[in-house]
Design an enzyme around this catalytic site. Structure first.
Site, PDB file in Angstrom:
ATOM      1  N   TYR A  98       0.820  -1.208   0.000  1.00  0.00           N
ATOM      2  CA  TYR A  98       0.000   0.000   0.000  1.00  0.00           C
ATOM      3  C   TYR A  98       0.860   1.267   0.000  1.00  0.00           C
ATOM      4  O   TYR A  98       0.412   2.324  -0.418  1.00  0.00           O
ATOM      5  CB  TYR A  98      -0.889   0.025   1.250  1.00  0.00           C
ATOM      6  CG  TYR A  98      -2.185  -0.750   1.142  1.00  0.00           C
ATOM      7  CD1 TYR A  98      -2.528  -1.455  -0.004  1.00  0.00           C
ATOM      8  CD2 TYR A  98      -3.084  -0.757   2.212  1.00  0.00           C
ATOM      9  CE1 TYR A  98      -3.726  -2.154  -0.073  1.00  0.00           C
ATOM     10  CE2 TYR A  98      -4.285  -1.442   2.132  1.00  0.00           C
ATOM     11  CZ  TYR A  98      -4.599  -2.140   0.997  1.00  0.00           C
ATOM     12  OH  TYR A  98      -5.786  -2.817   0.935  1.00  0.00           O
ATOM     13  N   CYS A 140      -2.860  -1.238   9.810  1.00  0.00           N
ATOM     14  CA  CYS A 140      -2.003  -0.736   8.743  1.00  0.00           C
ATOM     15  C   CYS A 140      -1.944   0.777   8.874  1.00  0.00           C
ATOM     16  O   CYS A 140      -2.981   1.452   8.754  1.00  0.00           O
ATOM     17  CB  CYS A 140      -2.604  -1.136   7.393  1.00  0.00           C
ATOM     18  SG  CYS A 140      -1.723  -0.450   5.986  1.00  0.00           S
ATOM     19  N   CYS A 189       4.934   1.121  10.820  1.00  0.00           N
ATOM     20  CA  CYS A 189       4.363   0.197   9.842  1.00  0.00           C
ATOM     21  C   CYS A 189       4.273  -1.127  10.588  1.00  0.00           C
ATOM     22  O   CYS A 189       5.244  -1.548  11.226  1.00  0.00           O
ATOM     23  CB  CYS A 189       5.263   0.067   8.615  1.00  0.00           C
ATOM     24  SG  CYS A 189       4.841  -1.319   7.542  1.00  0.00           S
ATOM     25  N   THR A 190       3.109  -1.761  10.506  1.00  0.00           N
ATOM     26  CA  THR A 190       2.896  -2.963  11.322  1.00  0.00           C
ATOM     27  C   THR A 190       3.789  -4.136  10.894  1.00  0.00           C
ATOM     28  O   THR A 190       3.936  -5.103  11.638  1.00  0.00           O
ATOM     29  CB  THR A 190       1.418  -3.382  11.265  1.00  0.00           C
ATOM     30  OG1 THR A 190       1.010  -3.466   9.891  1.00  0.00           O
ATOM     31  CG2 THR A 190       0.547  -2.375  11.998  1.00  0.00           C
TER      32      THR A 190
HETATM   33  N1  DGL Z   1       1.565  -2.769   7.138  1.00  0.00           N
HETATM   34  C1  DGL Z   1       1.397  -1.534   6.461  1.00  0.00           C
HETATM   35  C2  DGL Z   1       1.523  -0.348   7.454  1.00  0.00           C
HETATM   36  O1  DGL Z   1       1.370  -0.498   8.656  1.00  0.00           O
HETATM   37  C3  DGL Z   1       2.225  -1.196   5.251  1.00  0.00           C
HETATM   38  C4  DGL Z   1       2.752  -2.125   4.262  1.00  0.00           C
HETATM   39  C5  DGL Z   1       2.439  -1.706   2.833  1.00  0.00           C
HETATM   40  O2  DGL Z   1       3.154  -0.851   2.251  1.00  0.00           O
HETATM   41  O3  DGL Z   1       1.462  -2.229   2.314  1.00  0.00           O
HETATM   42  O4  DGL Z   1       1.740   0.763   7.040  1.00  0.00           O
END
Ligand code: DGL
Length: 270
Positions: free
Chosen positions: A45, A77, A190-191
């Site tokens: 994302y 996220c 970021c998780t």
């Molecule tokens: N896990 C997502 C977050 O906490 C990001 C990873 C992604 O770039 O999709 O921002």
């Protein structure tokens, strides 16, 4: 939510990072029915334009909410939460708990007043993140570091691939600033990043406090639900928008989080 004993909670991420939040919810509330969903067809994302991301998250989460009818949704996220939460909250009546950069606790803990925020390029760009620094920076110098690759490297490691120390080091090095005072606190915004915490600690040029808000998110979600009931101890079913079969190494990693892929076509590839 009085009168109900088993609450169902949907934990959503673009990929596998949300497992770090799921893990804390499992620890705190073994009585919940948890469902995990990853929009892996849209991963990462961090590279999506704002409009495309909001539309995508609203469509995928919307479909999940209709089919699963959870009592609460955790958007595990940062990249999605810092942009799409207002749209989701306006569209659905159930509560949404988001994950946003833990800038306030980090700035409160820093002694050198040098804090870095390690996040996706999307989260780093957000007005929301800038506002957190403005409102809660508390006189700290905050360095924003947008990592292009760290979330993908964390996913590769869960799939059993070798991830080199040089690759990880290149992503985290800009977090370590020294202008006479050194960075002493880094926000894992970021998780995915807590999946690699052992290696981040090992590869850091000097020791720092790593801030992972997952436990606080679990507490927040729990506070919005009714009192805990009897432990469920059920396996968490996971849905993937790609429809891809996880490889054996990933199946083992998922099992480690108490998760197994669901045998259902609830999410057709997007
Ligand atoms: N896990 C997502 C977050 O906490 C990001 C990873 C992604 O770039 O999709 O921002």
């Amino acid at each position: 939510m009085a009168g109900k004993t088993i609450y169902s909670v949907l934990v959503f991420d673009s990929g596998l990072g949300g497992l770090t939040v799921l893990r804390e919810i499992e620890r705190l509330r073994p009585d919940l029915r948890l469902i995990y969903a990853a929009d892996d067809a849209g991963f990462p994302y961090g590279r999506l334009a704002n409009d495309a991301l909001v539309q995508r998250v609203a469509a995928v989460v919307g479909r999940l909410v209709e089919k699963i009818e959870p009592d609460l949704v955790v958007i595990a996220c940062n990249t999605a939460s810092t942009l799409a939460l207002p749209v989701l909250r306006a569209r659905f009546s159930i509560p949404f708990v988001g994950t946003v950069p833990a800038i306030k606790p980090a700035c409160e803990r820093s002694k050198t007043k040098r804090v870095s925020v390690l996040a996706t390029p999307g989260t780093v760009r957000r007005d929301y993140t800038q506002a957190l620094i403005r409102d809660f920076g508390g006189g700290c110098k905050v360095t924003l570091v947008g990592s292009e690759r760290l979330a993908s490297l964390a996913e590769a490691a869960l799939r059993g691939e070798e991830v080199s120390s040089a690759d990880i080091r290149a992503e985290i090095e800009p977090c370590f600033a020294d202008d006479g005072a050194r960075t002493d606190t880094i926000v894992l915004a970021c998780t995915h990043y807590p999946l690699m915490l052992d290696r981040l600690i090992e590869l850091a040029p000097w020791p720092v406090i790593w801030i992972d808000p997952a436990e606080a998110i679990a507490r927040r979600a729990s506070s919005l639900l009714g009192a805990p009931g009897e432990p469920e101890n059920a396996q968490v079913e996971a849905y993937f928008t790609s429809g891809d079969e996880p490889n054996p190494a990933l199946l083992r990693s998922l099992a480690h989080f108490g998760v197994k892929p669901a045998k259902s076509d609830l999410l057709v590839p997007v």
